[in-house]
Design an enzyme around this catalytic site. Structure first.
Site, PDB file in Angstrom:
ATOM      1  N   HIS A 215       1.010  -1.215   0.009  1.00 43.44           N
ATOM      2  CA  HIS A 215       0.082  -0.051  -0.044  1.00 43.44           C
ATOM      3  C   HIS A 215       0.737   1.173  -0.032  1.00 43.44           C
ATOM      4  O   HIS A 215       0.207   2.574  -0.016  1.00 43.44           O
ATOM      5  CB  HIS A 215      -1.045   0.049   1.114  1.00 43.44           C
TER       6      HIS A 215
HETATM    7  C1  UD1 Z   1      -1.682   4.790   6.888  1.00 40.74           C
HETATM    8  C2  UD1 Z   1      -0.429   5.294   7.424  1.00 40.74           C
HETATM    9  C3  UD1 Z   1       0.675   4.194   7.166  1.00 40.74           C
HETATM   10  C4  UD1 Z   1       0.137   2.813   7.417  1.00 40.74           C
HETATM   11  C5  UD1 Z   1      -1.173   2.652   6.654  1.00 40.74           C
HETATM   12  C6  UD1 Z   1      -1.878   1.042   7.383  1.00 40.74           C
HETATM   13  C7  UD1 Z   1       0.213   7.499   7.263  1.00 40.74           C
HETATM   14  C8  UD1 Z   1       0.978   8.693   6.773  1.00 40.74           C
HETATM   15  N1  UD1 Z   1       0.210   6.464   6.683  1.00 40.74           N
HETATM   16  O1  UD1 Z   1      -1.403   4.821   5.384  1.00 40.74           O
HETATM   17  O2  UD1 Z   1       2.099   4.417   7.776  1.00 40.74           O
HETATM   18  O3  UD1 Z   1       0.995   1.813   6.969  1.00 40.74           O
HETATM   19  O4  UD1 Z   1      -1.984   3.678   7.288  1.00 40.74           O
HETATM   20  O5  UD1 Z   1      -2.938   1.002   6.483  1.00 40.74           O
HETATM   21  O6  UD1 Z   1      -0.482   7.636   8.547  1.00 40.74           O
HETATM   22  N2  UD1 Z   1      -9.254   5.085   2.947  1.00 40.74           N
HETATM   23  C9  UD1 Z   1     -10.356   4.287   3.018  1.00 40.74           C
HETATM   24  N3  UD1 Z   1     -10.804   3.953   4.151  1.00 40.74           N
HETATM   25  C10 UD1 Z   1     -10.104   4.191   5.393  1.00 40.74           C
HETATM   26  C11 UD1 Z   1      -9.109   5.045   5.580  1.00 40.74           C
HETATM   27  C12 UD1 Z   1      -8.464   5.438   4.068  1.00 40.74           C
HETATM   28  O7  UD1 Z   1     -10.854   4.156   1.977  1.00 40.74           O
HETATM   29  O8  UD1 Z   1     -10.789   3.677   6.357  1.00 40.74           O
HETATM   30  C13 UD1 Z   1      -8.507   5.479   1.944  1.00 40.74           C
HETATM   31  C14 UD1 Z   1      -8.685   6.837   1.398  1.00 40.74           C
HETATM   32  O9  UD1 Z   1      -8.812   7.036   0.151  1.00 40.74           O
HETATM   33  C15 UD1 Z   1      -7.529   7.567   1.729  1.00 40.74           C
HETATM   34  C16 UD1 Z   1      -6.476   6.518   1.751  1.00 40.74           C
HETATM   35  O10 UD1 Z   1      -7.134   5.201   2.037  1.00 40.74           O
HETATM   36  O11 UD1 Z   1      -7.095   8.705   1.223  1.00 40.74           O
HETATM   37  C17 UD1 Z   1      -5.155   6.623   2.465  1.00 40.74           C
HETATM   38  O12 UD1 Z   1      -5.390   6.694   3.836  1.00 40.74           O
HETATM   39  P1  UD1 Z   1      -4.529   7.222   4.852  1.00 40.74           P
HETATM   40  O13 UD1 Z   1      -4.934   6.952   6.439  1.00 40.74           O
HETATM   41  O14 UD1 Z   1      -4.078   8.543   4.432  1.00 40.74           O
HETATM   42  O15 UD1 Z   1      -3.097   6.476   4.684  1.00 40.74           O
HETATM   43  P2  UD1 Z   1      -2.813   4.916   4.364  1.00 40.74           P
HETATM   44  O16 UD1 Z   1      -2.315   4.542   3.038  1.00 40.74           O
HETATM   45  O17 UD1 Z   1      -4.048   4.042   4.989  1.00 40.74           O
END
Ligand code: UD1
Length: 372
Positions: A215
Site C-alpha cells: 500500500h
Molecule cells: C496509513 C499510514 C501508514 C500505514 C497505513 C496502514 C500515514 C502517513 N500512513 O496509510 O503508515 O502503514 O495507514 O494501513 O499515516 N481510506 C479508506 N478507508 C479508510 C481509510 C483510508 O478508503 O478507512 C483510503 C482513502 O482514500 C485515503 C487513503 O485510503 O485517502 C489513504 O489513507 P491514509 O490514512 O491517508 O493512509 P494509508 O495509506 O492508509
C-alpha cells in the site's frame, strides 16, 4: 493516585500495538495504578480497517472519537491536532489533567496527537520510538522524527532504535528498550488464529501459498512500478498461488492502472478485501512466503520465521533483515522474481526471533508508565 493515560490510535497498525497495553493495564496488578482514556482519531474509518480490530482484539470502544477521516497529510494532521487539543484541555473523565499521552507507531495520528500534547505541556510516551529508515521521502519517517523529538518517554522495540535516539541526543534515561508490542499481540492471538484455518477454507495447503500486501505510495502510486510488480506475481502464480488482501489505496491504484481485470482473470491469484487480524494471522502464519511493504509484517514474519520479501529499499526495522527472515527488494521486479524463485527452490535464509520479542513488552511499558 492512578496515572491518567490518554492512549491514542488512528490507523490499522495502531490497534494491535495499543491492545496489549490496555489489556495489561486492566489486569489486577495495574488496575489501581492507571486509568486509560482511549482516543480514536478516525484516520481509518472503514469497518475492515478499524472496527473489526477492536472486536477481535477485545479492545474497549473508544472513549473519544475524533472522526477526522481522510485528507491530505496537512489537512488530516491539522484536524487531529485541533480536536486533540480540545480533548486534552477537557482532561480525563474523572477530572484533573492527563499524566501522559501515549502514542504508538508512525502514522499521522501519532504525530498530530504528540504535537497537541507537547503544546499543552502534557508528557508524551511514544511506543515504537527510535526506528529510522533515514528516508525522509516517507511520510512515516517525518512522523517518527518529530514525535520522538518531543516525546518524554521513548519505548523502543530493537537495539538500533536505542542507537538512533542516543545519536539524536536523547537522554539515556528517557529511552527504554522494552521489546515489541505487536509481537505481544501475535503471541496472544496465535491459538485463536490457528483455529480459523483460513488457508484450508480457501482450498490451500499450509506452506504452499504466498501472501501479498502492499500500500506504500512508492509501490502503488506509479502505474508502471505497480504493473511491473503485478507482472511478476502473475508469472510466479503458475508455481505458487498467491492471496492478496487489497488496501483501499491499492484498490484505487489497480483500477487507475487498469490492472484489476488481468489479476482477477489469473486463476492462482486471489484478490480480496482487507482482512481482520485473526484471519490475516491465520493466513500469514501458514504461508510459504510473504511479499509486503508493511512495517508490521516485516516484524511478524520475523517472529513467525517465514520468508519475507520486503518491497522497500530501506527499513526502519533493520533487525528483521539482520536476524529475521526479511530481504529488502525495493520495487525492483527482477529482484522480486529471483527472490521468489530462491524461496521456492528452498534456497532462502532462515532467521531467529529477536530478544525481548517475547510477548511481554506491554508489561514492561506499563511498569514504567505507572511509576514515572
Ligand atoms: C496509513 C499510514 C501508514 C500505514 C497505513 C496502514 C500515514 C502517513 N500512513 O496509510 O503508515 O502503514 O495507514 O494501513 O499515516 N481510506 C479508506 N478507508 C479508510 C481509510 C483510508 O478508503 O478507512 C483510503 C482513502 O482514500 C485515503 C487513503 O485510503 O485517502 C489513504 O489513507 P491514509 O490514512 O491517508 O493512509 P494509508 O495509506 O492508509
Amino acid at each position: 493516585m492512578p496515572k491518567r493515560l490518554a492512549c491514542v490510535v488512528g490507523a490499522r497498525p495502531n490497534f494491535m500495538k495499543i491492545a496489549p497495553l490496555i489489556r495489561t493495564l486492566n489486569q489486577e496488578s495495574f488496575r489501581d495504578k492507571a486509568k486509560v482514556t482511549l482516543i480514536h482519531t478516525g484516520q481509518h474509518y472503514d469497518a475492515n480497517l478499524s472496527d473489526v480490530f477492536f472486536a477481535e482484539l477485545g479492545m474497549p470502544a473508544p472513549d473519544v472519537s475524533l472522526e477526522v477521516g481522510s485528507g491530505s497529510h496537512a489537512a488530516q494532521t491539522a484536524r487531529i491536532l485541533e480536536r486533540m487539543e480540545r480533548v486534552l484541555l477537557n482532561g480525563p473523565p474523572s477530572g484533573g489533567t492527563f499524566d501522559y499521552v501515549v502514542v504508538v507507531g508512525d502514522v499521522n495520528s501519532t504525530l498530530a496527537a504528540a504535537i497537541a500534547a507537547a503544546k499543552l505541556g502534557v508528557r508524551i510516551a511514544h511506543i515504537e520510538a527510535g526506528l529510522r529508515s533515514f528516508d525522509r521521502s516517507m511520510p512515516e519517517e517525518i512522523n517518527r522524527l518529530v514525535t520522538d523529538s518531543i516525546a518524554d518517554l521513548l519505548f523502543v522495540s530493537e537495539p538500533a532504535g536505542v542507537e538512533n535516539l542516543i545519536c539524536e541526543g536523547h537522554p539515556a534515561e528517557s529511552i527504554k528498550l522494552v521489546g515489541n508490542v505487536m509481537i505481544d499481540t501475535l503471541h496472544h492471538m496465535s491459538a485463536r488464529a490457528n483455529k480459523l484455518a483460513i488457508a484450508q477454507q480457501l482450498g490451500l495447503r499450509p506452506r504452499e501459498y504466498g501472501v501479498i500486501t502492499m500500500h506504500r505510495p512508492s509501490n502503488v502510486d506509479s502505474n508502471s512500478t505497480l504493473a511491473a510488480l503485478v507482472d511478476v506475481l502473475i508469472d510466479i502464480s503458475d508455481e505458487i498461488p498467491f492471496v492478496f488482501p487489497v488496501h483501499p489505496r491499492t484498490s484505487n491504484a489497480l483500477d487507475r492502472a487498469g490492472l484489476r481485470q488481468r489479476m482477477e482473470k489469473t486463476a492462482n491469484l486471489w484478490l480480496m478485501e482487507p482482512l481482520g487480524y485473526l484471519p490475516f494471522l491465520s493466513l500469514t502464519s501458514q504461508a510459504r512466503v510473504i511479499v509486503t511493504d508493511s512495517g508490521g509484517l516485516q516484524e511478524e514474519s520475523t517472529a513467525l520465521g517465514i520468508p519475507c520479501l520486503t518491497l522497500r529499499s530501506n527499513t526502519e526495522r533493520p533487525i528483521t533483515v539482520d536476524l529475521g527472515t526479511s530481504t529488502l527488494i525495493g520495487n525492483d521486479a527482477d529482484k522480486l522474481r529471483n527472490a521468489l524463485r530462491d524461496v521456492l527452490s528452498g534456497q532462502y535464509k532462515s532467521g531467529i526471533c529477536p530478544e525481548l520479542w517475547d510477548g511481554r513488552a506491554a508489561e514492561r511499558i506499563a511498569s514504567v508508565l505507572v511509576v514515572d
